[in-house]
Design a protein around this motif. Structure first.
Motif, short mmCIF file in Angstrom:
data_model
loop_
_atom_site.label_atom_id
_atom_site.label_comp_id
_atom_site.label_asym_id
_atom_site.label_seq_id
_atom_site.Cartn_x
_atom_site.Cartn_y
_atom_site.Cartn_z
N VAL A 28 0.83 -1.20 0.00
CA VAL A 28 0.00 0.00 0.00
C VAL A 28 0.87 1.26 0.00
O VAL A 28 0.60 2.23 -0.71
CB VAL A 28 -0.97 -0.01 1.20
CG1 VAL A 28 -1.69 1.31 1.34
CG2 VAL A 28 -1.99 -1.15 1.05
N LYS A 29 1.95 1.25 0.76
CA LYS A 29 2.85 2.40 0.78
C LYS A 29 3.51 2.62 -0.59
O LYS A 29 3.87 3.75 -0.94
CB LYS A 29 3.93 2.20 1.84
CG LYS A 29 3.41 2.34 3.27
CD LYS A 29 4.50 2.07 4.30
CE LYS A 29 3.96 2.20 5.72
NZ LYS A 29 4.99 1.84 6.74
N ALA A 30 3.63 1.54 -1.36
CA ALA A 30 4.25 1.63 -2.69
C ALA A 30 3.22 1.94 -3.78
O ALA A 30 3.55 1.93 -4.97
CB ALA A 30 4.98 0.34 -3.02
N GLY A 31 1.97 2.20 -3.38
CA GLY A 31 0.95 2.57 -4.36
C GLY A 31 -0.05 1.49 -4.68
O GLY A 31 -0.94 1.69 -5.53
N GLY A 32 0.05 0.34 -4.02
CA GLY A 32 -0.91 -0.73 -4.23
C GLY A 32 -2.22 -0.47 -3.51
O GLY A 32 -2.34 0.47 -2.71
N THR A 33 -3.21 -1.30 -3.81
CA THR A 33 -4.54 -1.17 -3.22
C THR A 33 -4.91 -2.46 -2.50
O THR A 33 -4.69 -3.56 -3.04
CB THR A 33 -5.58 -0.90 -4.32
OG1 THR A 33 -5.23 0.28 -5.03
CG2 THR A 33 -6.97 -0.72 -3.72
N LEU A 34 -5.46 -2.35 -1.33
CA LEU A 34 -5.91 -3.52 -0.59
C LEU A 34 -7.28 -3.95 -1.12
O LEU A 34 -8.25 -3.20 -1.02
CB LEU A 34 -5.99 -3.21 0.91
CG LEU A 34 -6.37 -4.37 1.84
CD1 LEU A 34 -5.35 -5.50 1.72
CD2 LEU A 34 -6.47 -3.87 3.28
N LEU A 35 -7.36 -5.14 -1.68
CA LEU A 35 -8.61 -5.66 -2.23
C LEU A 35 -9.35 -6.54 -1.24
O LEU A 35 -10.58 -6.55 -1.20
CB LEU A 35 -8.32 -6.44 -3.52
CG LEU A 35 -7.62 -5.66 -4.63
CD1 LEU A 35 -7.37 -6.57 -5.83
CD2 LEU A 35 -8.42 -4.43 -5.05
#
Length: 262
Positions: free
Chosen positions: A222-229
């Motif tokens: 998430v800190k690297a720009g990902g999204t929690l699905l």
């Protein structure tokens, strides 16, 4: 069996790759998240990158490009099933109700590949090995640990994969509604319906990567720009979560408990 040193039996998931609009950004994200090594490959293969873990291939990342009349593929991990003869497998796929997206083609001296959909719409690849047989590290942190078909029609899928790829399908003991995909008596993946998926989710193959700590990996993604699905949760097989990478590519992570497929 973390190290694989011989070709995968036909029908076994043997490789995964991702086609991303920004290939370098995808390489950077997964390299930081899983500790992979690697960079863009030769231009003659469109820069396709083979990423490694402990100097052994684990996954591929390439640039998303239009092929013929087809638009660029969506950002998604593709599971490849091993084959002894890609052309013969292609014929069985279409004969069993599937469709070819990319017909069987040579990839230098590495092997032959094709991309297809099963009768329920799930996209998958087929790989016939020549010089390259697929992932050489599996079932350990940073590598693929599980491949799973989530399908709108489990009955149709359960008929298709045995006919097209020789993969057996049987109920998974102790898991209602979940099926094991078997090759030569060994479980190589899973199959289930879409009941536990968000409404509107299409049939798809999901890739699971092993990690030591699900929660810290989610935080890093998430800190690297990902999204929690799907937020981290505990299951009978281990703690897991689903993440979308910064370009939208979904994948699962799991800290497995108990024996993993060998």
């Amino acid at each position: 069996m973390p190290v694989v040193s011989t070709p995968y039996p036909p029908g076994t998931p043997c490789w995964v790759d991702l086609m991303a609009p920004d290939q370098q950004a995808a390489i950077d994200f997964y390299r930081d998240l899983f500790g992979w090594q690697g960079e863009k490959g030769p231009e003659e293969f469109s820069g396709y990158a083979i990423l490694t873990l402990n100097d052994k291939p684990v996954a591929g990342i390439g640039p998303a490009m239009a092929m013929g009349d087809n638009p660029p593929p969506p950002t998604a991990w593709t599971t490849y099933l091993s084959s002894a003869d890609a052309e013969a497998t292609a014929a069985r796929i279409t004969g069993a109700g599937g469709a070819l997206i990319v017909p069987a083609m040579e990839v230098g001296t590495a092997g032959k590949m094709l991309i297809a959909t099963d009768p329920t719409g799930a996209v998958f690849g087929v790989w016939q090995p020549l010089d390259f047989f697929g992932a050489q590290i599996v079932n350990e942190p940073g590598a693929v640990i599980w491949n799973e078909l989530n399908t709108s029609d489990p009955a149709a899928a359960s008929s298709f994969y045995p006919a097209a790829l020789g993969v057996g399908v049987a109920p998974m003991e102790g898991m209602d509604g979940y099926f094991a995909l078997n090759v030569d008596g060994r479980t190589v993946g899973g199959l289930q319906g879409l009941a536990n998926q968000p409404p509107g989710t299409p049939s798809h193959w999901a890739t699971y990567f092993s990690v030591d700590d699900v929660d810290s990996t989610v935080d890093a993604a998430v800190k690297a720009g990902g999204t929690l699905l799907a937020a981290p949760f505990d299951s009978p097989v281990g703690r897991m979560a689903s993440i979308g990478d910064p370009q939208g590519g979904p994948f699962w992570i799991i800290a497995a408990q108990g024996p993993t497929p060998s």
